[in-house]
Design an enzyme around this catalytic site. Structure first.
Site, mmCIF file in Angstrom:
data_model
loop_
_atom_site.group_PDB
_atom_site.id
_atom_site.type_symbol
_atom_site.label_atom_id
_atom_site.label_comp_id
_atom_site.label_asym_id
_atom_site.label_seq_id
_atom_site.Cartn_x
_atom_site.Cartn_y
_atom_site.Cartn_z
ATOM 1 N N ASP A 45 0.844 -1.202 0.000
ATOM 2 C CA ASP A 45 0.000 0.000 0.000
ATOM 3 C C ASP A 45 0.880 1.254 0.000
ATOM 4 O O ASP A 45 0.382 2.377 -0.110
ATOM 5 C CB ASP A 45 -1.011 -0.008 1.159
ATOM 6 C CG ASP A 45 -0.346 -0.053 2.519
ATOM 7 O OD1 ASP A 45 0.898 -0.144 2.587
ATOM 8 O OD2 ASP A 45 -1.077 0.013 3.529
ATOM 9 N N SER A 46 2.214 1.056 0.054
ATOM 10 C CA SER A 46 3.140 2.170 -0.172
ATOM 11 C C SER A 46 2.899 2.802 -1.539
ATOM 12 O O SER A 46 3.342 3.909 -1.807
ATOM 13 C CB SER A 46 4.595 1.691 -0.066
ATOM 14 O OG SER A 46 4.803 0.548 -0.872
ATOM 15 N N ASP A 84 -1.188 -6.178 -0.501
ATOM 16 C CA ASP A 84 -1.289 -5.552 0.812
ATOM 17 C C ASP A 84 -2.737 -5.139 1.055
ATOM 18 O O ASP A 84 -3.334 -4.447 0.211
ATOM 19 C CB ASP A 84 -0.420 -4.280 0.782
ATOM 20 C CG ASP A 84 0.321 -4.051 2.066
ATOM 21 O OD1 ASP A 84 0.135 -4.828 3.016
ATOM 22 O OD2 ASP A 84 1.109 -3.086 2.104
ATOM 23 N N LYS A 114 -1.226 -9.493 2.618
ATOM 24 C CA LYS A 114 -0.429 -9.074 3.784
ATOM 25 C C LYS A 114 -1.285 -8.162 4.655
ATOM 26 O O LYS A 114 -2.021 -7.306 4.128
ATOM 27 C CB LYS A 114 0.846 -8.343 3.354
ATOM 28 C CG LYS A 114 1.653 -7.826 4.550
ATOM 29 C CD LYS A 114 3.031 -7.339 4.164
ATOM 30 C CE LYS A 114 3.073 -5.920 3.648
ATOM 31 N NZ LYS A 114 2.566 -4.904 4.579
ATOM 32 N N GLU A 116 -1.234 -5.783 8.403
ATOM 33 C CA GLU A 116 -0.439 -5.206 9.490
ATOM 34 C C GLU A 116 -1.102 -5.536 10.824
ATOM 35 O O GLU A 116 -2.330 -5.430 10.953
ATOM 36 C CB GLU A 116 -0.343 -3.683 9.327
ATOM 37 C CG GLU A 116 0.436 -3.272 8.092
ATOM 38 C CD GLU A 116 0.612 -1.759 7.967
ATOM 39 O OE1 GLU A 116 0.251 -1.018 8.902
ATOM 40 O OE2 GLU A 116 1.112 -1.332 6.911
ATOM 41 N N GLU A 183 9.316 -4.700 10.354
ATOM 42 C CA GLU A 183 9.731 -3.369 9.871
ATOM 43 C C GLU A 183 10.284 -2.532 11.015
ATOM 44 O O GLU A 183 9.625 -2.349 12.047
ATOM 45 C CB GLU A 183 8.539 -2.649 9.196
ATOM 46 C CG GLU A 183 8.941 -1.264 8.688
ATOM 47 C CD GLU A 183 8.001 -0.660 7.653
ATOM 48 O OE1 GLU A 183 7.059 -1.344 7.203
ATOM 49 O OE2 GLU A 183 8.229 0.514 7.296
#
Ligand code: KIV
Length: 276
Positions: A45-46, A84, A114, A116, A183
């Site tokens: 999602d960057s 993501d 993915k 978080e 991270e």
């Protein structure tokens, strides 16, 4: 050749072979990253920041992610494509989370998603895995929570937060995650987490002892001028090359040096004479 699978990544950890993961957001980045040998392509999602120009990853939507996941899948044959899950696509309730994760596999063609979060999402991870959706975890600095974390900072430096990260990694592994991104975790803690769980850890700013590494495509190629985290190694400065190439093009257009004859098409002069 077959695609990289969750089992091949586990075998790589067991054999001590490092996993190379990189973000990709479109057809050419997928093509280049795969040809260069990356086992995993993360449609992070960057993309909200490096491709779409948002200030953070928070505004990214499911539709934006899907659009890019499809392009990456079209550009790859062998690498595993991980999608993501964007902010609020899995936090509201299990039904939405399962539906949204399923869309990445069914409509997008990705092989995994993915998410978080640590122990607080372990139950959700187990449900996704039971539904047949491979899940990669992501702990430490979780950019979707930048507002709650108070900025992009190293995580797990004190006893309480270090213990929580180790517990989170174990909870995600127990829930069936196939790998975990660490991270901005101190290198020694990342090494301890890596040796404590049976699934691969993929580090970003977390030292050399993770089972693999991930970096953002635009960061390593020097294509995102707005920030350069300490953990990024820039392998090329493409912004300068791109700007220089476009500057030359603009100049040649203005000076009528481009297009040359070889870039143009011809026609029979008698045809030209007959049109009015
Ligand atoms: O969105 C992303 O690119 C990521 C990586 C930095 C791990 O989550």
């Amino acid at each position: 050749m077959d695609r990289v699978t969750v089992s091949s990544l586990k075998e790589m950890k067991e054999a001590g072979h490092k996993i190379a993961m990189i973000t990709a957001y479109d057809y050419p980045s997928a093509l280049f990253a795969e040809e260069a040998g990356a086992e995993v392509l993360l449609v992070g999602d960057s993309l909200g920041m490096v491709v779409l120009g948002y200030d953070s990853t928070v505004p990214v939507t499911m539709e934006e992610m899907l659009h890019h996941v499809k392009a990456v899948v079209r550009g790859s044959k062998r690498s595993m494509v991980v999608a993501d899950m964007p902010f609020m696509s899995y936090q509201v309730n299990y039904t939405d989370a399962l539906y949204n994760a399923g869309r990445f596999l069914k409509e997008g063609g990705a092989q995994a998603v993915k998410l978080e979060g640590g122990s607080e999402i372990a139950e959700l991870v187990a449900k996704l895995v039971t539904a047949g959706i491979p899940v990669m975890g992501h702990i430490g600095l979780t950019p979707q929570s930048v507002n709650a974390l108070g900025g992009y900072k190293v995580q797990g430096k004190d006893l309480k937060t270090a213990q929580k990260l180790l517990d989170d990694a174990k909870a995600l592994a127990d829930a069936g995650a196939f790998a975990i991104v660490l991270e901005c975790v101190p290198a020694a803690l990342a090494a301890k987490i890596t040796e404590s769980i049976p699934i691969p850890t993929i580090g970003i700013g977390s030292g050399v002892n993770c089972d693999g590494q991930v970096l953002v495509y635009h960061d390593i190629l020097g294509m995102y001028p707005r920030m350069l985290p300490k953990f990024v190694k820039r392998y090329a400065d493409l912004s300068s090359l791109i700007k220089e190439a476009i500057r030359q093009y603009v100049q040649e257009v203005k000076e009528q040096q481009f297009p040359e004859e070889k870039h143009s098409f011809t026609m029979a002069p008698e045809i030209l004479e007959r049109i009015y």
